[in-house]
Design an enzyme around this catalytic site. Structure first.
Site, mmCIF file in Angstrom:
data_model
loop_
_atom_site.group_PDB
_atom_site.id
_atom_site.type_symbol
_atom_site.label_atom_id
_atom_site.label_comp_id
_atom_site.label_asym_id
_atom_site.label_seq_id
_atom_site.Cartn_x
_atom_site.Cartn_y
_atom_site.Cartn_z
ATOM 1 N N CYS A 59 1.009 -1.120 -0.068
ATOM 2 C CA CYS A 59 0.059 -0.052 0.141
ATOM 3 C C CYS A 59 0.933 1.407 -0.099
ATOM 4 C CB CYS A 59 -0.754 0.086 1.074
ATOM 5 S SG CYS A 59 -1.983 -1.357 1.333
ATOM 6 N N ARG A 136 -7.686 -4.116 -2.895
ATOM 7 C CA ARG A 136 -7.039 -3.136 -3.576
ATOM 8 C C ARG A 136 -8.280 -2.790 -4.926
ATOM 9 N NH1 ARG A 136 -2.246 -2.640 -1.836
ATOM 10 N NH2 ARG A 136 -1.571 -4.503 -1.075
HETATM 11 C C1 BEZ Z 1 0.605 -4.608 1.774
HETATM 12 O O1 BEZ Z 1 1.726 -4.850 1.864
HETATM 13 O O2 BEZ Z 1 0.129 -3.454 1.435
HETATM 14 C C2 BEZ Z 1 -0.360 -5.705 2.275
HETATM 15 C C3 BEZ Z 1 0.067 -7.060 1.988
HETATM 16 C C4 BEZ Z 1 -0.704 -8.089 2.050
HETATM 17 C C5 BEZ Z 1 -1.890 -7.985 2.952
HETATM 18 C C6 BEZ Z 1 -2.370 -6.740 3.007
HETATM 19 C C7 BEZ Z 1 -1.528 -5.612 2.879
#
Ligand code: BEZ
Length: 222
Positions: A59, A136
């Site tokens: 993110c 997302r």
């Molecule tokens: C992230 O790194 O943004 C992420 C990775 C796995 C699950 C949720 C967020």
């Protein structure tokens, strides 16, 4: 929320899934820039996008890319609005960390959606991925409040912000010129003239000064 209609004290109808070319689900939400409503964006394009959680690495990469592309979105008359199932305090702390560690200012608001009302209205909660975090999801909403494009990505894989700039410009080009755009169209590329729908139009098509491979496949430069 207009789509969550209470019919008695115990029963709430689920929101219908968002659909292309229909009005985007209405919302009024607390954000890091104060309360925002969908109607605040009338007359401008809006990209509403969710992320699973603040202080997560994928993110963070997406937010840096959206923040860096923000001036380009603004030039195209498009605002950005983030969302996650986190508090405004978490959003503020995370964007401050992004500024401190990556030197990037996040210039757009982020919705605090602890109630998940907006997330449910937009189908951002996908139980196959998580019951408690948004996937997302990205929605391109036009100046009339109509949902024009949407994509859902899983938690593990980041989106391409360049693709949202590209689809925004493609939609604006289609609206302005009544044309379609081919795979991976980029501004300046030839556009597709929609296929004819009558025998007579198909016959005439080959003599209209278009670049035609066949009656159904014609391109032109703008
Ligand atoms: C992230 O790194 O943004 C992420 C990775 C796995 C699950 C949720 C967020």
């Amino acid at each position: 929320m207009k789509h969550q209609e209470t019919i008695d004290t115990n029963c709430v109808l689920p929101s219908p899934p968002p659909r292309l070319n229909e009005p985007a689900p209405d919302f009024e939400a607390k954000t890091t820039h104060g309360v925002k409503r969908l109607e605040d964006y009338r007359g401008r394009w809006l990209i509403l996008f969710s992320h699973p959680a603040d202080f997560t690495p994928v993110c963070t990469t997406e937010f840096i890319a959206f923040a860096e592309a923000y001036p380009k979105f603004q030039e195209l008359g498009c605002d950005l609005l983030g969302l996650s199932i986190d508090s405004a305090f978490a959003h503020i702390a995370w964007t401050r960390t992004i500024r401190e560690k990556f030197g990037v200012e996040v210039p757009f608001p982020i919705i605090e959606d602890l109630s998940m009302q907006v997330a449910h209205a937009y189908g951002m909660i996908q139980p196959g991925e998580s019951d408690t975090s948004a996937v997302r999801a990205t929605f391109v909403i036009d100046p009339n409040g109509v949902l024009r494009a949407m994509v859902y990505y899983p938690m593990t894989n980041g989106r391409s912000v360049d693709e949202f700039l590209r689809i925004l410009q493609a939609l604006q080009t289609s609206d302005a010129n009544g044309v379609a755009t081919p795979e991976n169209w980029q501004p300046g590329d030839k556009v597709i003239v929609p296929p004819p729908s009558t025998v007579a139009a198909a016959e005439a098509r080959m003599n209209e000064g278009l670049e035609c491979k066949d009656w159904f496949y014609c391109e032109k430069s703008l």
